[in-house]
Enzyme design. Structure first.
Site, PDB file in Angstrom:
ATOM      1  N   ASP A 139     -12.513 101.653  -2.426  1.00 15.18           N
ATOM      2  CA  ASP A 139     -13.269 101.764  -3.656  1.00 15.18           C
ATOM      3  C   ASP A 139     -12.499 100.953  -4.698  1.00 15.18           C
ATOM      4  O   ASP A 139     -11.566 101.430  -5.325  1.00 15.18           O
ATOM      5  CB  ASP A 139     -13.378 103.222  -4.089  1.00 15.18           C
ATOM      6  CG  ASP A 139     -14.014 103.323  -5.466  1.00 15.18           C
ATOM      7  OD1 ASP A 139     -14.556 102.308  -5.924  1.00 15.18           O
ATOM      8  OD2 ASP A 139     -13.954 104.401  -6.064  1.00 15.18           O
ATOM      9  N   GLY A 167      -0.102 105.008  -8.338  1.00 16.31           N
ATOM     10  CA  GLY A 167      -0.277 105.325  -9.754  1.00 16.31           C
ATOM     11  C   GLY A 167      -1.427 106.278  -9.939  1.00 16.31           C
ATOM     12  O   GLY A 167      -1.369 107.214 -10.732  1.00 16.31           O
ATOM     13  N   ASP A 198      34.465  81.852  -4.791  1.00 12.24           N
ATOM     14  CA  ASP A 198      33.112  81.380  -4.485  1.00 12.24           C
ATOM     15  C   ASP A 198      32.619  81.757  -3.094  1.00 12.24           C
ATOM     16  O   ASP A 198      31.432  81.607  -2.807  1.00 12.24           O
ATOM     17  CB  ASP A 198      33.044  79.862  -4.656  1.00 12.24           C
ATOM     18  CG  ASP A 198      32.665  79.519  -6.081  1.00 12.24           C
ATOM     19  OD1 ASP A 198      32.456  80.447  -6.865  1.00 12.24           O
ATOM     20  OD2 ASP A 198      32.593  78.328  -6.409  1.00 12.24           O
TER      21      ASP A 198
HETATM   22  S1  SF4 Z   1      31.161  80.424 -12.294  1.00 13.70           S
HETATM   23 FE1  SF4 Z   1      30.851  78.815 -10.774  1.00 13.70          FE
HETATM   24  S2  SF4 Z   1      32.869  78.416  -9.928  1.00 13.70           S
HETATM   25 FE2  SF4 Z   1      32.988  80.351 -11.014  1.00 13.70          FE
HETATM   26  S3  SF4 Z   1      32.581  81.895  -9.433  1.00 13.70           S
HETATM   27 FE3  SF4 Z   1      30.620  81.447 -10.388  1.00 13.70          FE
HETATM   28  S4  SF4 Z   1      29.774  79.860  -9.118  1.00 13.70           S
HETATM   29 FE4  SF4 Z   1      31.911  79.922  -8.625  1.00 13.70          FE
END
Ligand code: SF4
Length: 526
Positions: free
Chosen positions: A284, A419, A36
């Site tokens: 324009d 564009g 995480d």
């Molecule tokens: S699913 Fe949830 S716990 Fe797992 S890496 Fe992603 S954020 Fe973290």
């Protein structure tokens, strides 16, 4: 939960990080597995913050699951406090840690630290980032103000300016930094003081001063709405809910703020920062009228962009949607006003399908829609988070206020102008001076041999010499007609020649005279 390559919102703990990273002197302890820590990169790489967000992760591993993860969490909290000595701590769990059910709030409170501990319940399987930011902001404010009662209504002495709080800006927000600067500028023009900006730049103890303001500005409802409602209930502070994106909304915002502060709105209404009149005179804009626009983003930015597109740019809104379901009702109401089907989804593939189906000329969306539009060859401008490194330019580029309206004109019109250039290139691709082999006109010295040969042939052509006839298959041009043709600018000459010859063929003529040239012109401009 669904794994996906792209996602509009992260899990709710990313929202909590956005609040913690925006604030000063607060620390967030997140019970989370090793992987995480990726979330740090959102702040250091995308927002290019000079320091890591104020987050300590417990970073437990698979082998820890058999032992005491609660102990790991308590140790992390104690160490984070010792190391950072913040004014307050927030604690919570990410998705995987939520499954372990270690109760971060209870564990941290048991440590009896000498600072407020704010526990977060972040239901990762049902909620997402915007909700996480809103919940965290609310928890921080309500905890810090916990024991305070409703203050006596503030009586301002003569000449004392009204004050307000600006609620909602966070880290990793779409142009929040620049929006706050522009809104502050408008408030200064009105003579309204700013009491606290929150959470951006706020210390936990600053939350205790929030009730001193006369009213609250709900700048980003996604983050601030819950807190503003609570402050209104508990302290009687009225909220200003108009989000000043676009000229019309900025004017409404100024009038609303002036009403709440009891001041004259004129100085801000007449502010010279708006370049719309100059823009309208200098561009324009006829070719912009009725352009078909698809709008998607967070609810606040998408609703505002659709309104600006329809009412200020003269575009036609063909699709409107948002990814954050908490504000689905507002999006549905806005879609009904524009007479389109609302699209409430966090599935980018569904958004892509809708864009492909509607074939708009301009997409106003997130970075996700920018990729989609590029693939489909449609012009696009980014109007909302999720953010990308490009959304943190070195120069100020607000979306709000008059300065923001200027930015909207520029960033929405330029992709359309590009564009148009593409369109012109396509139209004149066959012209000898303008074809694919010809180098850019400012690099004439580097033209290919082929183009040189064409140029030589052109020089020898009757255009430069005395007028004489020229034959193109069954059609013959008189010398006078050729001479007249040369008066037409080079970049449309090829088209004029082809149109005239097509007209002559359709009329059964074999010779093109000056009269035929003008008849053809009249025919095609009819
Ligand atoms: S699913 Fe949830 S716990 Fe797992 S890496 Fe992603 S954020 Fe973290």
């Amino acid at each position: 939960m669904r794994l996906t390559v792209w996602t509009y919102e992260g899990p709710p703990h990313v929202g909590a990080m956005r609040v913690a990273a925006a604030m000063e002197d607060i620390h967030f302890v997140l019970h989370a597995p090793q992987g995480d820590t990726y979330a740090d990169l959102l702040f250091t790489m995308i927002e290019r913050r000079p320091s890591r967000p104020p987050v300590t992760y417990t970073t437990f591993q698979a082998r820890d699951l058999g032992s005491d993860t609660a102990e790991i969490f308590k140790r992390a909290v104690a160490q984070a406090y010792e190391r950072h000595r913040p004014e307050a701590l927030i604690v919570g769990a990410s998705c995987t840690a939520e499954l372990i059910q270690d109760d971060p709030g209870g564990l941290a409170t048991a440590l009896a630290l000498p600072v407020p501990v704010i526990p977060l319940e972040l239901p990762s399987y049902t909620r997402k980032e915007c909700w996480g930011a809103s919940e965290t902001f609310y928890r921080v404010v309500s905890t810090m103000l916990g024991g305070q009662d409703r203050p006596q209504p503030r009586v301002r002495s003569d000449g004392e300016p009204a004050t307000c709080n600006i609620l909602g800006p966070t880290a990793l927000g779409f142009r929040h930094r620049d929006d706050v600067a522009e809104v502050r500028r408008l408030l200064t023009l009105l003579g309204v003081g700013v009491n606290v900006i929150a959470p951006l730049g706020m210390r936990p103890s600053d939350a205790r001063r929030l009730p001193q303001a006369d009213f609250n500005i709900v700048l980003y409802p996604e983050t601030a709405d819950t807190t503003a409602r609570w402050l209104e209930r508990k302290f009687g502070q009225p909220p200003i809910r108009t989000v000043p994106i676009g000229v019309g909304a900025t004017r409404e915002f100024i009038v609303e703020v002036a009403g709440a502060a009891g001041v004259d709105p004129t100085p801000a209404l007449e502010d010279g920062a708006l370049r719309l009149p100059w823009w309208s005179r200098s561009v324009d804009s006829n070719y912009l009228t009725g352009k078909r626009v698809f709008v998607f983003g967070d609810a606040t930015h998408a609703i505002a962009a659709a309104r600006v597109a329809a009412e200020e740019m003269g575009f036609s809104v063909v699709g409107l949607g948002a990814y954050n379901r908490e504000f689905a009702r507002e999006v549905r109401e806005a879609a009904a006003r524009h007479g389109v089907e609302p699209l409430i989804t966090d599935d980018y593939l569904e958004v892509e399908r809708r864009i492909a189906e509607l074939q708009p000329e301009l997409v106003l969306g997130t970075q996700m829609e920018r990729h989609v539009a590029k693939r489909l060859g449609i012009a696009c401008a980014v109007i909302s988070a999720p953010v990308h490194v490009q959304d943190f330019p070195a120069h100020a580029a607000p979306q709000m206020g008059y300065a923001g309206a200027n930015v909207l004109f520029d960033s929405w019109v330029h992709p359309l102008a590009m564009g148009l250039e593409e369109h012109l290139l396509g139209m004149f691709r066959d012209d000898f001076e303008f074809n694919d082999a010809a180098g850019p006109s400012h690099l004439s010295g580097e033209r290919t041999a082929n183009v040189e040969a064409q140029a030589t042939a052109a020089a020898a052509a009757p255009d430069d010499g005395p007028a004489h006839s020229h034959s193109a298959g069954p059609i013959t041009w008189t010398g006078e007609a050729e001479k007249e043709l040369r008066k037409i600018p080079f970049f449309v000459r090829g088209k004029a020649r082809r149109n005239t010859e097509a007209y002559a063929l359709a009329e059964g003529l074999t010779t093109i005279s000056v009269e035929t040239l003008y008849d053809a012109k009249a025919h095609y401009t009819r």
